[in-house]
Scaffold this active site. Structure first.
Site, PDB file in Angstrom:
ATOM      1  CB  SER A 144      -0.847  -0.025   1.281  1.00 51.60           C
ATOM      2  OG  SER A 144      -1.445   1.229   1.542  1.00 51.60           O
ATOM      3  CE1 TYR A 157      -5.243  -1.644   4.456  1.00 53.42           C
ATOM      4  CE2 TYR A 157      -3.957   0.338   4.089  1.00 53.42           C
ATOM      5  CZ  TYR A 157      -4.609  -0.775   3.592  1.00 53.42           C
ATOM      6  OH  TYR A 157      -4.613  -1.019   2.237  1.00 53.42           O
TER       7      TYR A 157
HETATM    8  P1  NAP Z   1     -12.087  -5.003  -0.805  1.00 54.65           P
HETATM    9  O1  NAP Z   1     -12.870  -4.702  -2.030  1.00 54.65           O
HETATM   10  O2  NAP Z   1     -12.622  -4.644   0.526  1.00 54.65           O
HETATM   11  O3  NAP Z   1     -11.659  -6.537  -0.854  1.00 54.65           O
HETATM   12  C1  NAP Z   1     -11.029  -7.151   0.254  1.00 54.65           C
HETATM   13  C2  NAP Z   1     -10.966  -8.644   0.022  1.00 54.65           C
HETATM   14  O4  NAP Z   1     -10.353  -9.268   1.145  1.00 54.65           O
HETATM   15  C3  NAP Z   1     -12.356  -9.256  -0.119  1.00 54.65           C
HETATM   16  O5  NAP Z   1     -12.307 -10.326  -1.015  1.00 54.65           O
HETATM   17  C4  NAP Z   1     -12.602  -9.753   1.295  1.00 54.65           C
HETATM   18  O6  NAP Z   1     -13.561 -10.791   1.358  1.00 54.65           O
HETATM   19  C5  NAP Z   1     -11.231 -10.269   1.640  1.00 54.65           C
HETATM   20  N1  NAP Z   1     -11.114 -10.463   3.067  1.00 54.65           N
HETATM   21  C6  NAP Z   1     -10.987  -9.521   4.021  1.00 54.65           C
HETATM   22  N2  NAP Z   1     -10.954 -10.090   5.236  1.00 54.65           N
HETATM   23  C7  NAP Z   1     -11.073 -11.428   5.046  1.00 54.65           C
HETATM   24  C8  NAP Z   1     -11.104 -12.567   5.903  1.00 54.65           C
HETATM   25  N3  NAP Z   1     -11.020 -12.443   7.228  1.00 54.65           N
HETATM   26  N4  NAP Z   1     -11.228 -13.787   5.352  1.00 54.65           N
HETATM   27  C9  NAP Z   1     -11.343 -13.955   4.025  1.00 54.65           C
HETATM   28  N5  NAP Z   1     -11.313 -12.918   3.158  1.00 54.65           N
HETATM   29  C10 NAP Z   1     -11.176 -11.667   3.666  1.00 54.65           C
HETATM   30  O7  NAP Z   1     -10.709  -4.200  -0.857  1.00 54.65           O
HETATM   31  P2  NAP Z   1      -9.611  -4.062  -2.002  1.00 54.65           P
HETATM   32  O8  NAP Z   1      -9.380  -2.621  -2.171  1.00 54.65           O
HETATM   33  O9  NAP Z   1      -9.884  -4.906  -3.181  1.00 54.65           O
HETATM   34  O10 NAP Z   1      -8.358  -4.638  -1.198  1.00 54.65           O
HETATM   35  C11 NAP Z   1      -7.567  -5.718  -1.631  1.00 54.65           C
HETATM   36  C12 NAP Z   1      -6.166  -5.542  -1.079  1.00 54.65           C
HETATM   37  O11 NAP Z   1      -5.590  -4.359  -1.629  1.00 54.65           O
HETATM   38  C13 NAP Z   1      -6.119  -5.375   0.432  1.00 54.65           C
HETATM   39  O12 NAP Z   1      -4.979  -6.019   0.954  1.00 54.65           O
HETATM   40  C14 NAP Z   1      -5.993  -3.858   0.586  1.00 54.65           C
HETATM   41  O13 NAP Z   1      -5.413  -3.504   1.802  1.00 54.65           O
HETATM   42  C15 NAP Z   1      -5.093  -3.550  -0.583  1.00 54.65           C
HETATM   43  N6  NAP Z   1      -5.064  -2.174  -1.025  1.00 54.65           N
HETATM   44  C16 NAP Z   1      -6.195  -1.553  -1.477  1.00 54.65           C
HETATM   45  C17 NAP Z   1      -6.093  -0.228  -1.914  1.00 54.65           C
HETATM   46  C18 NAP Z   1      -7.266   0.534  -2.457  1.00 54.65           C
HETATM   47  O14 NAP Z   1      -7.130   1.734  -2.730  1.00 54.65           O
HETATM   48  N7  NAP Z   1      -8.414  -0.074  -2.664  1.00 54.65           N
HETATM   49  C19 NAP Z   1      -4.873   0.451  -1.875  1.00 54.65           C
HETATM   50  C20 NAP Z   1      -3.754  -0.238  -1.401  1.00 54.65           C
HETATM   51  C21 NAP Z   1      -3.850  -1.536  -0.986  1.00 54.65           C
HETATM   52  P3  NAP Z   1     -15.127 -10.440   1.605  1.00 54.65           P
HETATM   53  O15 NAP Z   1     -15.647  -9.896   0.296  1.00 54.65           O
HETATM   54  O16 NAP Z   1     -15.688 -11.751   1.985  1.00 54.65           O
HETATM   55  O17 NAP Z   1     -15.170  -9.424   2.702  1.00 54.65           O
END
Ligand code: NAP
Length: 252
Positions: A144, A157
């Site tokens: 991130s 985080y």
């Molecule tokens: P998201 O849409 O909230 O997706 C998160 C994913 O993680 C979902 O599939 C969720 O499953 C899964 N997850 C979370 N907790 C879990 C658990 N206890 N057991 C099983 N699955 C779990 O967010 P995203 O933005 O795509 O994030 C994906 C990754 O990218 C994360 O590591 C996040 O920190 C990172 N990231 C995101 C951004 C951004 O701007 N969006 C920036 C930097 C890094 P459910 O659908 O079942 O909840």
């Protein structure tokens, strides 16, 4: 040249592939030729349909990634169902927003658990498999901007994403000689559920956009090229690197 990025015959484990960035990454890997093992707690129906559209297989390995018991069994299930395991993308993650003065133990444990502890123990289970069958592998951790910066109101985080960067380097040091590449992608600001609160806050949304040289939020598909690269032969000599995909945020 294109052979360097060809993932035909590979099996990629992607956590949290049902939505958001994990879905974007899974689709990019499938388009490059990989079959997908979607590891997570929610059925990845939409991703499965899109993977099938590009002629690849997707199997859902159901797992609550708050827990680390059962991660070895999850890797075994992938091999049983898809025949092999070549790539791991540690994508699943969560976030809690609160002032540091008000942060609770639960806000801390919930985020560190899935973002860092599970990422480590799943990498361990995957690497044990690679070593046991005498093959290399590719691990990509999702870092991130908060692997580099402090952020605000996201103490656990920031700790988890700073930790994942250090862990990426440590694992690269330990496993490079065994042909296992461990690298990270650091996404900037992407339009997913993770950032709904930021985008809903007019002032924060405006401030964030004003600081992104590309002048837009990222879309999950924007990560595809970086993911395919780091999971492919093209990255065979890339170890412990972090690749920002951030519309220029860090260059600002
Ligand atoms: P998201 O849409 O909230 O997706 C998160 C994913 O993680 C979902 O599939 C969720 O499953 C899964 N997850 C979370 N907790 C879990 C658990 N206890 N057991 C099983 N699955 C779990 O967010 P995203 O933005 O795509 O994030 C994906 C990754 O990218 C994360 O590591 C996040 O920190 C990172 N990231 C995101 C951004 C951004 O701007 N969006 C920036 C930097 C890094 P459910 O659908 O079942 O909840």
């Amino acid at each position: 040249m294109s052979d360097l990025f060809d993932l035909n015959g590979r099996v990629a484990l992607v956590t949290g592939a049902n939505t958001g960035l994990g879905q974007g990454i899974a689709l990019a890997l499938a388009r490059a030729g990989a079959d997908i093992a979607a590891i997570g707690r929610s059925a990845p129906d939409e991703t499965a349909a899109a993977v099938a559209d590009c002629g690849r297989r997707l199997r859902w390995i159901e797992a609550d990634l708050d827990r680390v018991d059962g991660l070895g069994a999850a890797v075994d299930a992938v091999v049983a169902q898809l025949g092999r395991a070549d790539i791991l993308v540690n994508n699943a993650g969560t976030i809690r927003r609160n002032a540091a003065l008000d942060f609770t133990e639960d806000d801390w444990d919930a985020v560190l658990g899935v973002n860092l502890k599970t990422a480590f123990f799943l990498a361990q289970a995957f690497a044990r498999h690679c070593v046991a069958v005498g093959q290399g592998g590719k691990i990509v951790n999702i870092a991130s901007m908060l692997s580099f910066q402090g952020g605000i109101r996201v103490a656990s985080y920031t700790a988890s994403k700073s930790g994942i960067l250090g862990l990426t380097r440590l694992l690269a040091n330990e496993w490079a000689a065994q042909g296992i590449n461990v690298n990270a992608i650091a996404p900037g600001y992407f339009a997913t559920a993770n950032t709904t609160a930021l985008r809903a806050d007019e002032q924060r949304n405006r401030d964030i956009l004003a600081r992104i040289p590309a002048a837009r939020w990222g879309e999950p598909a924007d990560l595809g090229g970086a993911a395919v690269f780091l999971c492919s032969r093209a990255a065979d000599y890339v170890h412990g690197a972090v690749l920002p995909v951030d519309g220029g945020w860090l260059a600002r």
